[in-house]
Design an enzyme around this catalytic site. Sequence first.
Site, PDB file in Angstrom:
ATOM      1  CD  GLU A 279      33.356  85.765   0.137  1.00 44.29           C
ATOM      2  OE1 GLU A 279      34.057  85.330  -0.785  1.00 44.29           O
ATOM      3  OE2 GLU A 279      33.747  85.807   1.313  1.00 44.29           O
TER       4      GLU A 279
ATOM      5  CB  ALA B 152      46.025  69.109   3.833  1.00 43.78           C
TER       6      ALA B 152
ATOM      7  CG  HIS C 188      47.613  42.297 -12.251  1.00 42.39           C
ATOM      8  ND1 HIS C 188      48.612  42.785 -11.437  1.00 42.39           N
ATOM      9  CD2 HIS C 188      48.204  41.944 -13.425  1.00 42.39           C
ATOM     10  CE1 HIS C 188      49.764  42.721 -12.092  1.00 42.39           C
ATOM     11  NE2 HIS C 188      49.542  42.216 -13.306  1.00 42.39           N
TER      12      HIS C 188
END
Length: 458
Positions: free
Chosen positions: A35, A177, A437
């Site tokens: 494919e 999933a 942070h």
Amino acid sequence: MSKYDIIVLGSGPGGYVAAIRASQLGFKTAVVEKESLGGICLNWGCIPTKALLKSAQVFEYLKHADAYGLSVKEYDKDFEAVVKRSRGVAEGMSNGVKFLMKKNKIDVIDGFGKLKTGKKIDVDGKEYSADHIIIATGARSRELPSLPQDGKKVIGYREAMVLPKQPKSMIVVGSGAIGVEFAYFYKSMGTDVTIVEYLPNIVPVEDIDVSKQLEKSFKKSGINIMTSAEVTSVDTSGKGVKATVKTSKGEEVLEADIILSAVGIKTNIEGIGLEDVGIAVDRDKILVNDFYQTNIPGYYAIGDVTPGQALAHVASAEAILCVEKIAGQHVQALDYGNIPGCTYCTPEIASVGLTEKQAKEQGIEIKVGKFPFSASGKASAAGNKDGFVKVIFDAKYGEWLGCHMIGAGVTDMIAEAVLGRKLETTGHEVLKTVHPHPTMSEAVMEAVAAAYDEVIHL
Ligand SMILES: Cc1cc2nc3c(=O)[nH]c(=O)nc-3n(C[C@H](O)[C@H](O)[C@H](O)COP(=O)(O)OP(=O)(O)OC[C@H]3O[C@@H](n4cnc5c(N)ncnc54)[C@H](O)[C@@H]3O)c2cc1C
């Protein structure tokens, strides 16, 4: 007859990666593909679904623009354009593999390959031989006898990715999933979605806290969820489709435009000559040893067609290991206990290692820490406060046994836990590793701190 050092059958993330590594190591290599280059992952799996999910996410932002102090007066979706974008992304990725094959001087043989004895492959009537043949033929959507797919009203993942028209309603059978990613995508686009899950919880392989959080988030977004429920039959004779669903309370008939069957995969092992060569198969998978050798010397198998998690990164890792072993390199067997699993609905899910239940079942004394994104500055600023990070450590030795996350962007955060576990880090080492942070990743450090009663922001 053309002769190669290595021929790879199938060009998914197992096959094309094997071919590239083989070429890098100096082998004359060919890959056979019936494919499109890139296999399911690039053409019908990981990549086009993430493109669809991105459109859904952008659409959600538009719907909730006011929450960010923005006013978007007019917006709408164009389902056809969303699908078209996804196909374009997939095509681009497949072309990328074509480029990589050329760059690495790998011959691409188009056609259906069938294994023959004597380390040969027949491709549509032409024969090729090699010193080593790697089978990487992958898998397809599994069909249940009670849920035969007609490709129109009862569909698999391929059709779900390219529906010509958006359905008004959809039943998604199976909440792994693939099931929850499509459920989220279609719900965001405006389809009425019902999930039917056989087991008591959605995303059943995840830690129970993660399953419960996703159920809460999905229900909040209007997805109907039926657990401990089984589709026993379907009737497609009318305009839409009727599904008979058996639950503990009895039978119920659900009606929808379309049913998506997302109940797992079936390997592509038929008609590829396994029986002729004598390659052993067990329960739909080709049997291999730690280095992907089958029972017949010179023939190997990797990826979805073998046991192990059916994930693209697993297929690629197996590919590299298999080829390096062929090249005589000293390689270590893959640790299947340290493979991250990711789900890309909103909120995202990412996990690695043992769940709390599994650790307890193994009789391990554990320390568990959890940090909610509602306490994270970055999550608040981004408007993504749903979810948490949960970590599990061995109480005695500090080994990082498991990490389970649900929330925005967590699929990009899980690698920290995978690396930490690979390097056998301890909880205190993670705790003393300064995280930037404000980031979502601080939640990992804080969850670890929570496990050791040192959490700061809770
Ligand atoms: C909807 C969906 C979403 C997914 N999302 C993710 C994700 O987010 N992350 C993740 O890690 N995994 C995901 N996966 C799983 C992932 O796609 C597979 O694990 C991965 O593609 C397996 O790779 P593979 O190389 O083993 O086989 P495949 O990718 O299946 O490739 C096999 C190839 O072999 C070819 N082939 C088969 N037989 C022959 C033959 N006889 N001759 C020639 N060619 C042949 C096929 O045409 C195909 O191209 C998803 C799967 C689906 C269906």
